[in-house]
Motif scaffolding. Structure first.
Motif, PDB file in Angstrom:
ATOM      1  N   VAL A   1       1.018   6.084  -2.389  1.00  0.00           N
ATOM      2  CA  VAL A   1       1.913   4.915  -2.437  1.00  0.00           C
ATOM      3  C   VAL A   1       1.394   3.970  -3.499  1.00  0.00           C
ATOM      4  CG1 VAL A   1       2.978   3.060  -1.122  1.00  0.00           C
ATOM      5  CG2 VAL A   1       2.110   5.053   0.092  1.00  0.00           C
ATOM      6  N   LYS A   2       2.293   3.507  -4.392  1.00  0.00           N
ATOM      7  CA  LYS A   2       1.838   2.565  -5.427  1.00  0.00           C
ATOM      8  C   LYS A   2       2.672   1.304  -5.385  1.00  0.00           C
ATOM      9  CE  LYS A   2      -0.543   5.646  -8.390  1.00  0.00           C
ATOM     10  NZ  LYS A   2      -0.686   6.257  -9.696  1.00  0.00           N
ATOM     11  N   TYR A   3       2.293   0.267  -4.654  1.00  0.00           N
ATOM     12  CA  TYR A   3       1.308   0.346  -3.586  1.00  0.00           C
ATOM     13  C   TYR A   3       1.949  -0.044  -2.262  1.00  0.00           C
ATOM     14  CZ  TYR A   3      -2.326   1.942  -6.578  1.00  0.00           C
ATOM     15  OH  TYR A   3      -3.073   2.751  -7.396  1.00  0.00           O
ATOM     16  N   ARG A   4       3.272  -0.233  -2.303  1.00  0.00           N
ATOM     17  CA  ARG A   4       4.040  -0.443  -1.089  1.00  0.00           C
ATOM     18  C   ARG A   4       5.465   0.014  -1.349  1.00  0.00           C
ATOM     19  NH1 ARG A   4       1.765  -0.993   3.656  1.00  0.00           N
ATOM     20  NH2 ARG A   4       2.144  -2.897   4.801  1.00  0.00           N
ATOM     21  N   PHE A   5       6.038   0.734  -0.403  1.00  0.00           N
ATOM     22  CA  PHE A   5       7.472   1.002  -0.486  1.00  0.00           C
ATOM     23  C   PHE A   5       8.210  -0.224   0.028  1.00  0.00           C
ATOM     24  CE2 PHE A   5       5.812   5.405  -0.018  1.00  0.00           C
ATOM     25  CZ  PHE A   5       6.318   5.915  -1.199  1.00  0.00           C
ATOM     26  N   SER A   6       9.286  -0.575  -0.678  1.00  0.00           N
ATOM     27  CA  SER A   6      10.133  -1.682  -0.231  1.00  0.00           C
ATOM     28  C   SER A   6      11.558  -1.132  -0.170  1.00  0.00           C
ATOM     29  CB  SER A   6      10.019  -2.849  -1.219  1.00  0.00           C
ATOM     30  OG  SER A   6      10.708  -3.979  -0.741  1.00  0.00           O
ATOM     31  N   ILE A   7      12.152  -1.209   1.010  1.00  0.00           N
ATOM     32  CA  ILE A   7      13.489  -0.620   1.201  1.00  0.00           C
ATOM     33  C   ILE A   7      14.552  -1.622   0.767  1.00  0.00           C
ATOM     34  CG2 ILE A   7      15.066   0.479   2.833  1.00  0.00           C
ATOM     35  CD1 ILE A   7      12.600   0.692   4.766  1.00  0.00           C
ATOM     36  N   ASP A   8      15.418  -1.175  -0.144  1.00  0.00           N
ATOM     37  CA  ASP A   8      16.562  -1.990  -0.558  1.00  0.00           C
ATOM     38  C   ASP A   8      17.651  -1.792   0.500  1.00  0.00           C
ATOM     39  OD1 ASP A   8      18.803  -3.085  -1.630  1.00  0.00           O
ATOM     40  OD2 ASP A   8      18.615  -2.106  -3.593  1.00  0.00           O
ATOM     41  N   MET A   9      17.875  -2.815   1.306  1.00  0.00           N
ATOM     42  CA  MET A   9      18.765  -2.645   2.461  1.00  0.00           C
ATOM     43  C   MET A   9      20.236  -2.559   2.090  1.00  0.00           C
ATOM     44  SD  MET A   9      17.415  -1.935   5.150  1.00  0.00           S
ATOM     45  CE  MET A   9      15.688  -1.859   5.559  1.00  0.00           C
TER      46      MET A   9
END
Ligand code: NAP
Ligand code: ZN
Length: 351
Positions: free
Chosen positions: A337-345
């Motif tokens: 992971v680089k460095y966090r997944f962020s979900i586009d809602m």
């Protein structure tokens, strides 16, 4: 009640899948939020896959406690937020606000604290559902203001990874002149590096992934040690004032106790379920401490967000649609992971 779209796990071994859930109507102190981004924390996976014996999941489980969104409705008694505000919600959505812990702004230690997912909800008695969803209703006390200059996808992870690393660094007085280690360059670890660097400390990253070395330096580290290289590790014996351990799996703590200077502290924020053995003599010689830390209180979370606003700090994120969440979890287990997944809602709209 109103219907919200979400992704949920229905058992510890099945992938997350699209579903609908019920959210309560906003009460007089509640804020209704349209979720724009939600960060992906390793705790989401520990919880839904039943990896924590002390917190068995309730199914369907909707994880997610790194929420950023826009206020769509407020109750009649709400004073902190108004419709249209950009806000954040972290790991807690309730506490009694009257116990000695709450009075010290340490709601995370309140005996009646309500977690954002997997806790009985005060208003309805039903289990809370987290941020892998298009909306949420939260008591205004637990809703944070997001500084206007920050990128929203990168801000979401501040609500857990950010406060979880900021709080112990502040509590143990990390500042210029201190030598600080951060173990595990994942979501928490990379925020720990950014904060330790911004606080002026000499910051060293311990990683099991040699390919993360350059990134660690770019994120603000002054040095990087591959933790599997025992010769390299022993060169630093007795030199660290503070080490923040962000590792999500079983590993050897004694190797880090050995690196502490006298009166130094190893603080655990990573949360593997397995008990980790400690050699007592490593602590006695040098009056060293091992401690733990849990997220941070609401006032401190706001302080952290404001600090990020001033220093222009956000998480380094890989933005994903919710449909990629199961791949993202598999990659997280592999430390990829680089460095966090962020979900586009906005991706939930097509479900
Ligand atoms: P993450 O992104 O998966 O990062 C964990 C990092 O740990 C990995 O990137 C890897 O870094 C290292 N690691 C993984 N397996 C390892 C192993 N077997 N041996 C040594 N190092 C290993 O996870 P996260 O979201 O940052 O969360 C980290 C932990 O903190 C989780 O257990 C989570 O539940 C916990 N947590 C606690 C709090 C709290 O309040 N205390 C809050 C949030 C999360 P390298 O590749 O650099 O080695
Ligand atoms: Zn988290």
């Amino acid at each position: 009640m109103s219907t919200a779209k979400a992704y949920a796990a229905t058992s510890a071994t099945t992938p997350l899948a699209s579903t609908t859930i019920q959210r309560r109507e906003p009460g007089e102190r509640d804020v209704q939020i349209e979720i724009l981004f939600c960060g992906v924390c390793h705790s989401d996976l520990h919880y839904a896959r039943n990896e924590w014996s002390g917190m068995p999941p309730v199914f369907p489980a909707v994880p997610g406690h790194e929420i950023v969104g826009r206020v769509t409705q407020v109750g009649s008694a709400v004073t902190k937020h108004k419709v249209g505000d950009t806000v954040g919600v972290g790991c807690m959505v309730g506490a009694d606000l009257s116990c000695p812990m709450c009075k010290k702004d340490l709601e995370q230690f309140c005996p009646n604290m309500v977690l954002t997912y997997g806790s009985p909800e005060k208003a309805t008695g039903k289990v809370t559902y987290g941020g892998y969803s298009d909306s949420v209703v939260v008591d205004e006390h637990f809703v944070l203001k997001v500084p206007a200059n920050l990128d929203l996808a990168g801000t979401a992870p501040l609500l857990c990874a950010g406060i979880t690393t900021y709080s112990p660094l502040r509590h143990w007085g990390v500042t210029k002149g201190k030598k600080v280690g951060v173990v595990g360059l994942g979501g928490l670890g990379h925020m720990g590096v950014k904060f330790a660097h911004a606080l002026g400390a000499h910051t060293v990253v311990f990683t099991t992934s040699p390919k993360k070395k350059e990134d660690a330096l770019r994120l603000g580290a002054d040095g990087v040690i591959i933790s599997t290289d025992s010769a390299e590790m022993s060169k630093h014996a007795g030199t660290f004032d503070f080490i923040l351990d962000c590792v999500a799996a079983e590993h050897d703590l004694n190797a880090y106790v050995q690196l502490l200077a006298a009166d130094g502290t190893l603080c655990l924020v990573g949360a593997p379920d397995t008990p980790l053995p400690i050699g007592v003599f490593g602590l006695i010689f040098g009056r060293k401490s091992i401690s733990g830390s849990l997220i941070g209180g609401i006032a401190e979370t706001q302080e952290m967000l404001d600090f990020c606003g001033e220093h222009n700090i956000t998480a380094d994120v890989e933005i994903i649609p919710i449909q990629k969440i199961n791949d993202a979890w598999d990659r997280m287990v592999k430390s990829d992971v680089k460095y966090r997944f962020s979900i586009d809602m906005s991706s939930l709209k097509s479900e």
